[in-house]
Structure formats: C-alpha cells, structure tokens
Design a protein around this motif. Structure first.
Motif, mmCIF file in Angstrom:
data_model
loop_
_atom_site.group_PDB
_atom_site.id
_atom_site.type_symbol
_atom_site.label_atom_id
_atom_site.label_comp_id
_atom_site.label_asym_id
_atom_site.label_seq_id
_atom_site.Cartn_x
_atom_site.Cartn_y
_atom_site.Cartn_z
ATOM 1 N N SER A 169 -1.252 -11.030 -5.425
ATOM 2 C CA SER A 169 -2.314 -11.816 -4.804
ATOM 3 C C SER A 169 -2.485 -11.364 -3.362
ATOM 4 O O SER A 169 -1.644 -10.646 -2.813
ATOM 5 N N ASN A 170 -3.598 -11.817 -2.758
ATOM 6 C CA ASN A 170 -3.784 -11.472 -1.351
ATOM 7 C C ASN A 170 -2.757 -12.168 -0.477
ATOM 8 O O ASN A 170 -2.444 -11.709 0.622
ATOM 9 N N GLY A 171 -2.174 -13.265 -0.966
ATOM 10 C CA GLY A 171 -1.108 -13.949 -0.226
ATOM 11 C C GLY A 171 0.150 -13.096 -0.136
ATOM 12 O O GLY A 171 0.802 -13.041 0.911
ATOM 13 N N VAL A 172 0.499 -12.418 -1.240
ATOM 14 C CA VAL A 172 1.657 -11.527 -1.243
ATOM 15 C C VAL A 172 1.407 -10.349 -0.304
ATOM 16 O O VAL A 172 2.288 -9.945 0.462
ATOM 17 N N LEU A 173 0.188 -9.802 -0.365
ATOM 18 C CA LEU A 173 -0.160 -8.711 0.541
ATOM 19 C C LEU A 173 -0.026 -9.156 1.987
ATOM 20 O O LEU A 173 0.535 -8.437 2.820
ATOM 21 N N ARG A 174 -0.525 -10.342 2.283
ATOM 22 C CA ARG A 174 -0.460 -10.827 3.664
ATOM 23 C C ARG A 174 0.983 -10.983 4.127
ATOM 24 O O ARG A 174 1.343 -10.588 5.243
ATOM 25 N N THR A 175 1.826 -11.550 3.264
ATOM 26 C CA THR A 175 3.229 -11.753 3.626
ATOM 27 C C THR A 175 3.921 -10.427 3.933
ATOM 28 O O THR A 175 4.619 -10.291 4.945
ATOM 29 N N GLN A 176 3.728 -9.444 3.048
ATOM 30 C CA GLN A 176 4.351 -8.137 3.254
ATOM 31 C C GLN A 176 3.769 -7.422 4.467
ATOM 32 O O GLN A 176 4.477 -6.726 5.197
ATOM 33 N N PHE A 177 2.481 -7.606 4.690
ATOM 34 C CA PHE A 177 1.815 -6.952 5.805
ATOM 35 C C PHE A 177 2.311 -7.502 7.139
ATOM 36 O O PHE A 177 2.585 -6.744 8.079
ATOM 37 N N VAL A 178 2.436 -8.809 7.213
ATOM 38 C CA VAL A 178 2.933 -9.433 8.440
ATOM 39 C C VAL A 178 4.376 -9.012 8.697
ATOM 40 O O VAL A 178 4.783 -8.795 9.851
ATOM 41 N N LYS A 179 5.146 -8.854 7.636
ATOM 42 C CA LYS A 179 6.536 -8.432 7.787
ATOM 43 C C LYS A 179 6.612 -7.041 8.403
ATOM 44 O O LYS A 179 7.492 -6.758 9.214
ATOM 45 N N ARG A 180 5.684 -6.155 8.016
ATOM 46 C CA ARG A 180 5.697 -4.787 8.548
ATOM 47 C C ARG A 180 5.071 -4.697 9.931
ATOM 48 O O ARG A 180 5.609 -4.049 10.824
ATOM 49 N N ALA A 221 -5.616 -6.037 -2.445
ATOM 50 C CA ALA A 221 -4.342 -6.489 -3.008
ATOM 51 C C ALA A 221 -4.228 -6.054 -4.464
ATOM 52 O O ALA A 221 -3.172 -5.581 -4.911
ATOM 53 N N GLY A 222 -5.330 -6.196 -5.226
ATOM 54 C CA GLY A 222 -5.316 -5.788 -6.622
ATOM 55 C C GLY A 222 -5.170 -4.287 -6.786
ATOM 56 O O GLY A 222 -4.437 -3.811 -7.655
ATOM 57 N N ARG A 223 -5.847 -3.532 -5.933
ATOM 58 C CA ARG A 223 -5.804 -2.074 -6.049
ATOM 59 C C ARG A 223 -4.421 -1.501 -5.747
ATOM 60 O O ARG A 223 -4.046 -0.469 -6.302
ATOM 61 N N VAL A 224 -3.696 -2.147 -4.853
ATOM 62 C CA VAL A 224 -2.390 -1.599 -4.466
ATOM 63 C C VAL A 224 -1.235 -2.209 -5.258
ATOM 64 O O VAL A 224 -0.091 -1.798 -5.086
ATOM 65 N N GLY A 225 -1.530 -3.203 -6.101
ATOM 66 C CA GLY A 225 -0.492 -3.714 -6.982
ATOM 67 C C GLY A 225 0.221 -4.972 -6.549
ATOM 68 O O GLY A 225 1.226 -5.355 -7.157
ATOM 69 N N ALA A 252 11.853 -1.347 -2.617
ATOM 70 C CA ALA A 252 11.442 -1.103 -1.232
ATOM 71 C C ALA A 252 10.465 0.067 -1.154
ATOM 72 O O ALA A 252 9.497 0.034 -0.388
ATOM 73 N N TRP A 253 10.703 1.094 -1.953
ATOM 74 C CA TRP A 253 9.814 2.255 -1.957
ATOM 75 C C TRP A 253 8.418 1.872 -2.446
ATOM 76 O O TRP A 253 7.410 2.261 -1.847
ATOM 77 N N LEU A 254 8.358 1.110 -3.543
ATOM 78 C CA LEU A 254 7.062 0.676 -4.067
ATOM 79 C C LEU A 254 6.318 -0.181 -3.049
ATOM 80 O O LEU A 254 5.106 -0.032 -2.870
ATOM 81 N N THR A 255 7.045 -1.068 -2.389
ATOM 82 C CA THR A 255 6.415 -1.916 -1.379
ATOM 83 C C THR A 255 5.833 -1.074 -0.256
ATOM 84 O O THR A 255 4.706 -1.307 0.200
ATOM 85 N N ASP A 256 6.573 -0.069 0.190
ATOM 86 C CA ASP A 256 6.085 0.811 1.251
ATOM 87 C C ASP A 256 4.844 1.577 0.810
ATOM 88 O O ASP A 256 3.881 1.706 1.570
ATOM 89 N N GLN A 257 4.857 2.106 -0.422
ATOM 90 C CA GLN A 257 3.696 2.856 -0.911
ATOM 91 C C GLN A 257 2.475 1.949 -1.002
ATOM 92 O O GLN A 257 1.351 2.359 -0.670
ATOM 93 N N ARG A 258 2.672 0.728 -1.459
ATOM 94 C CA ARG A 258 1.555 -0.204 -1.594
ATOM 95 C C ARG A 258 0.999 -0.598 -0.225
ATOM 96 O O ARG A 258 -0.217 -0.702 -0.039
ATOM 97 N N LEU A 259 1.897 -0.786 0.742
ATOM 98 C CA LEU A 259 1.440 -1.122 2.090
ATOM 99 C C LEU A 259 0.724 0.065 2.730
ATOM 100 O O LEU A 259 -0.277 -0.115 3.435
#
Length: 325
Positions: free
Chosen positions: A292-303, A285-289, A260-267
């Motif tokens: 894919s951009n799909g994973v970034l989008r999913t996590q971003f929408v969740k937040r 998406a690549g720079r923050v770890g 959860a901490w890593l996800t927050d830092q990446r977001l």
C-alpha cells in the motif's frame, strides 16, 4: 564542487571524480561547477608521473558546496596548517566534505572525523586506527555516510562513494543516469566488503561460482519483477537453491538479507518514479511492490526522513518537472 589534489594525487581518482561530476545539463541533469584545487595554484605531480596544472589554490574551497579530498601516493600522509584550516572552514560553513582511500587519512588529520565512523583503503585501516584512536574505522565498508562527512574505501570504491553522493543529494534518477553513461553498477551497498581473497579463499570461491552465477541471474530477474509479492522462499526456488543455501550465498554476495535488498530496490525504483513521472503515490507503491502507499511512506520516511510527496516536491524544485509516463 571542488576536488582537492594533494602531491602525488591519484590520476585514476581525479578522472573518477571529474567524470562522475561532469556537466550533463544537455541530458537534463544538474549542472556541476567542478574545479580542482591544491595547496597553491601551479603544477602538481600525479601518481603516474604526469604533471597536473592546477588553476586554484585552497581559496577555491571557500564557496564550494562539496569538497572531495582525493587519494595520494605521496608519503608521509600529512596536511598543512593551511589545508586543515580550509577544510575546517568549509565544514563549519556547511559544506559537505568527502574523502576516500588515502584521502580519508588526510581528512582524519584535520580532526573533522573525530568521533565518527569512517573507512579507507584496507592497507591504511590499521594505521588510521592507531594514529587516530577517536575515529572508528570500518575496514570492510565501501563507504560510510556520517551526514556532513562521507568517506570511501580504496580506489574503485571512490566510484561507489560518488554515486552515493549523487543519489543522496540529487536523487536516484540522476545517479542512475550517470551510472548508465559510465556502464557501471548504479548502486553497491556501503555494507559490501572490500574483498581481498587469499589462495584458499580463491579455491573455495570456485566451488561457489555456479551458485553465484544463478544468484546474479536471480537479482536481475527480481529487479524486473519488483511489483510481484516476492518471498524468500520463492526467490530461493527461482535460484534453484535450498532456502538455507540461498540465504548464505545471498548474504555473502550482497552483504545484506533478501528482505533488506528487496526493500532497497523497491525504494530506489520509487525514488526514480517520483522524480521522473506524474504517477500517484498509490500507483508507484503498486509498481514497486509495496502492499500500500502507507507501507511505501513508512519505508520512505525511514530512509529519507521525509514523505514520498515531500521528496517529489524537493526533486521537482531541484531538477524541474519531468513528463509523466
């Protein structure tokens, strides 16, 4: 925005809010129209014996987008009918209402917190729960965000609450810039506890000092290597701990799990890159770890409830376009 200063207002609280919401338009940051009000214009005593000359009465809340109820040492903690009406009117008009420390107690007196989760100074938690049984008090939280109402814990937690408001309303780039200027931690999660150790805890704490020092170094290292596919096992090795010890200390220090901490830092980093660069969503998406951009989008929408692209457009409209890297 308007800060409400009750009798006996905390001088530290007033300086915190006025400093964090100061005009930094010369830095390319949003300009805040900050003012202080009280029950009526005139002199208000602070908790350190100084007198504050307040220019505005409660009418200042009528056009405010944000109202923060400051803490007070004055007892009993009660609100006037006029203050109750002013805060209620501001709320129903759509203003964001925030309070911390004893200010949360004052806000509870208006009934605007009924049915919500809130926090306050640890010493007031039991009394708040007793006086307002319709309020769920989270005594250990630094701040609690319930949408249009945000509450914070004691004294220094007001800084965390204000940075959260800046981050939520104006983006991580703005809150990080303010935190850098104040030389403070830009983000402490709301789940972190108000830590008040007793003597036995202090003794036990000394045994964990070495582990915590290594963990602090790890957190700094991880923030600088977010683009790498970090795993809990790799993080534990980096901290020179067993996986079990690492998980235990990580939870104790950060109040959350490594994942959860890593996800927050990446977001957080993604938010800053979206607001301050012209990098593509895939590049970010690549720079923050994220894989894919799909994973970034999913996590971003969740937040945030919106896509990275929509977030970028919103930040550009609010703060203007920034140059790319």
């Amino acid at each position: 925005m308007v800060a409400y200063a009750p009798a006996g207002v905390s001088a530290f609280g007033l300086s915190t809010v006025s400093g964090l919401f100061a005009d930094r338009s010369h830095m390319g940051l949003p300009r805040f129209d900050f003012s202080v009000c009280s029950d009526s214009a005139g002199r208000v005593n602070t908790d350190v014996g100084m007198c504050l000359q307040v220019r505005h009465g409660l009418e200042a809340m009528a056009n405010a987008d944000l109202v923060i109820v400051l803490p007070s040492e004055h007892r009993p903690l009660s609100v006037s009918l006029a203050l109750r009406r002013a805060l209620t009117d501001a709320f129903h008009r759509g203003a964001l209402i925030a309070a911390y420390c004893s200010g949360s107690f004052l806000l509870a007196e208006t009934a605007l917190l009924d049915g919500l989760r809130v926090t306050t100074n640890r010493s007031l938690s039991a009394l708040l729960a007793f006086r307002h049984p319709s309020v769920t008090v989270e005594a250990d939280a630094l701040y609690v965000d319930q949408g249009q109402v945000v509450t914070g814990a004691g004294a220094a937690a007001g800084i965390d609450m204000c940075l959260h408001l800046l981050r939520r309303e104006h983006g991580v780039a703005v809150s990080n810039a303010v935190a850098r200027e104040w030389m403070i931690t830009p983000r402490r999660e709301s789940g972190l506890t108000q830590y008040v150790p007793n003597s036995s805890e202090i003794e036990a704490r000394s045994l964990a000092d070495d582990e915590d020092a290594r963990l602090a170094e790890l957190l700094l290292w991880a923030r600088n290597h977010l683009s790498q596919p970090l795993t809990v096992t790799e993080l534990a090795k980096q901290a020179l701990m067993s996986a079990r010890t690492f998980a235990r200390r990580f939870q104790a220090v950060t109040g959350t799990t490594p994942y959860a901490w890593l996800t927050d830092q990446r977001l957080d980093l993604a938010e800053e890159l979206l607001a301050t660069t012209t990098l593509s969503i895939r590049e970010i998406a690549g720079r923050v770890g994220f894989r894919s951009n799909g994973v970034l989008r999913t996590q971003f929408v969740k937040r945030h409830g919106i896509s990275p692209t929509d977030y970028r457009h919103r930040q550009r409209r609010a703060n203007g376009p920034k140059p790319g890297l």
